[in-house]
Scaffold this motif. Structure first.
Motif, short mmCIF file in Angstrom:
data_model
loop_
_atom_site.label_atom_id
_atom_site.label_comp_id
_atom_site.label_asym_id
_atom_site.label_seq_id
_atom_site.Cartn_x
_atom_site.Cartn_y
_atom_site.Cartn_z
N ARG A 122 -9.76 4.21 3.67
CA ARG A 122 -8.94 4.28 2.46
C ARG A 122 -8.53 5.73 2.18
O ARG A 122 -9.31 6.66 2.37
N PHE A 123 -7.29 5.88 1.70
CA PHE A 123 -6.77 7.16 1.21
C PHE A 123 -6.48 6.97 -0.27
O PHE A 123 -5.55 6.25 -0.64
N HIS A 124 -7.30 7.59 -1.13
CA HIS A 124 -7.13 7.45 -2.58
C HIS A 124 -6.45 8.70 -3.12
O HIS A 124 -7.01 9.79 -3.09
N HIS A 125 -5.25 8.49 -3.64
CA HIS A 125 -4.46 9.59 -4.21
C HIS A 125 -4.63 9.58 -5.73
O HIS A 125 -4.35 8.55 -6.38
N LEU A 161 5.45 10.38 -1.91
CA LEU A 161 5.08 10.56 -0.51
C LEU A 161 3.97 9.60 -0.11
O LEU A 161 4.04 8.97 0.96
N VAL A 162 2.97 9.46 -0.95
CA VAL A 162 1.85 8.57 -0.63
C VAL A 162 2.33 7.13 -0.49
O VAL A 162 1.96 6.41 0.46
N ARG A 163 3.19 6.68 -1.41
CA ARG A 163 3.72 5.32 -1.31
C ARG A 163 4.56 5.14 -0.05
O ARG A 163 4.54 4.08 0.59
N ALA A 164 5.31 6.18 0.32
CA ALA A 164 6.13 6.10 1.53
C ALA A 164 5.26 6.01 2.78
O ALA A 164 5.60 5.27 3.72
N TRP A 165 4.16 6.74 2.83
CA TRP A 165 3.26 6.70 4.00
C TRP A 165 2.57 5.33 4.09
O TRP A 165 2.26 4.87 5.17
N TYR A 166 2.36 4.68 2.95
CA TYR A 166 1.83 3.31 2.96
C TYR A 166 2.89 2.33 3.46
O TYR A 166 2.64 1.51 4.36
N ARG A 167 4.10 2.45 2.91
CA ARG A 167 5.16 1.49 3.25
C ARG A 167 5.66 1.68 4.68
O ARG A 167 5.88 0.71 5.42
N THR A 168 5.84 2.93 5.10
CA THR A 168 6.44 3.20 6.40
C THR A 168 5.43 3.15 7.54
O THR A 168 5.69 2.57 8.60
#
Length: 358
Positions: A127-130, A169-176
């Protein structure tokens, strides 16, 4: 678990580390650059625990991050490293762009590279928690509404804009890329070990010194206050229980006007520190209104019902109980206070508030 925590020498990060070491069997690697607000003295109670390690590392240094991931082999990342003071972001935005945006990008890439190297079971568990702020949502002026997890972003300051950027950025790294992230946005924290540029410790320490208590504008700005130890519990709950891709708002259900906070601190000091500095009859007499901050948001307020509903978290401290604990802590820990009040900090306070005084 083995948890890599960025910004662990900061106010919230150190509270999270103390919570994990004291209340779980997990191990922690604290990765902190140790800027002016980072203070390892905040971790003195656990620094010799065999489950705790520290690395003085800048999250913008990708090679150093890769090395730490390879050596520590974390099961999770909690990303708290950030420049976080609005006033500083107004007078010097570059550090906020560098740490909050570039640093988050480098950490995401180091995490993604490491995550892709894991075996299937470890990869699924990672997990990566931002950890972010409610300030990304902007202002709630002229409304009784609350920030929810679906509130559109409308940041007002260089600080909140840089944090909004990091969230995207965090959401993009999850989506992409599929990086397994969870996110949280919190309201104003307060409590022990808080660096004294923020409102509550600033007022406590200035009052004890018999100095003017600076209040922006008319003091009617409203914030939702969250005791830092309640927040630490919430963050660990999100890390260990939230589904991948979920985001949670974390608040204390304690909306207070800034001037009411200042008056509450003064009332507590009348009780807990009755022997005042020379020439001070009442602590409240020291209140001094200063020119308002540019672009100052009037009201922040968080709807924390989702984390209560999904994960069962609720704050333990009321504002009254938490504030009393905080004031008493500062009275009992003057050694910590003296250590953090460096020459650089004193110079910044003098420059900022003298120029703002009216």
């Amino acid at each position: 678990m083995k948890i890599l925590i960025t910004g662990g020498a900061g106010f919230i990060g150190s509270a999270v580390i103390r919570h994990i070491i004291e209340h779980t069997d997990d191990s922690v690697l604290n990765v902190d650059k140790l800027t002016y607000a980072g203070n390892l003295a905040s971790l003195a109670s656990i620094e010799h625990n065999p489950r705790y390690q520290f690395s003085q590392t800048d999250i913008c240094d990708r090679a150093a991050l890769d090395r730490l991931f390879s050596e520590f082999q974390p099961d999770a990342v909690m990303h708290l490293a950030a420049e976080s003071h609005v006033d500083r972001s107004i007078s010097g935005s570059a550090a906020f762009i560098e740490t909050n945006i570039i640093g988050t990008y480098q950490l995401l890439e180091a995490s993604r590279y490491y995550w892709n190297s894991l075996e299937s079971q470890q990869k699924q568990a990672f997990r990566f928690h931002h950890i972010s702020t409610d300030e990304v949502y902007g202002d709630l002026e002229d409304t009784d509404a609350l920030f929810t997890e679906s509130t559109p972003y409308a940041p007002s300051s260089p600080y909140s804009a840089s944090k909004a950027s990091s969230d995207h950025l965090v959401r993009a790294w999850y989506r992409t890329y599929g990086l397994p992230v969870v996110m949280s946005n919190c309201s104003n924290n307060y409590g022990p070990y808080h660096f004294p540029e923020k409102l509550i410790p600033l007022i406590i320490l200035k009052a004890l010194a018999g100095e003017k208590l600076p209040v922006y504008g008319n003091g009617q700005q409203i914030r939702d206050w969250l005791f830092v130890e309640d927040h630490a519990r919430a963050l660990y709950t999100v890390l260990t229980q939230a589904k991948v891709g979920e985001s949670y708002n974390i608040g204390g259900h304690n909306e207070q006007k800034n001037i009411d906070v200042v008056n509450a601190i003064c009332a507590l000091l009348e009780e807990l520190a009755p022997h005042k500095p020379a020439g001070v009859a009442h602590y409240a007499d020291l209140i001094s209104y200063v020119t308002d901050r540019p672009g100052h948001d009037l009201r922040y307020a968080i709807d924390a019902s989702k984390i209560q509903r999904d994960l069962g978290w609720v704050p333990v401290e009321s504002f009254e109980s938490g504030l009393r604990k905080t004031v008493q802590w500062y009275l009992n820990h003057q050694d910590w206070v003296k250590q953090v009040q460096s020459g650089e900090y004193q110079h910044w306070i003098k420059q900022h508030y003298q120029s703002a005084s009216v």
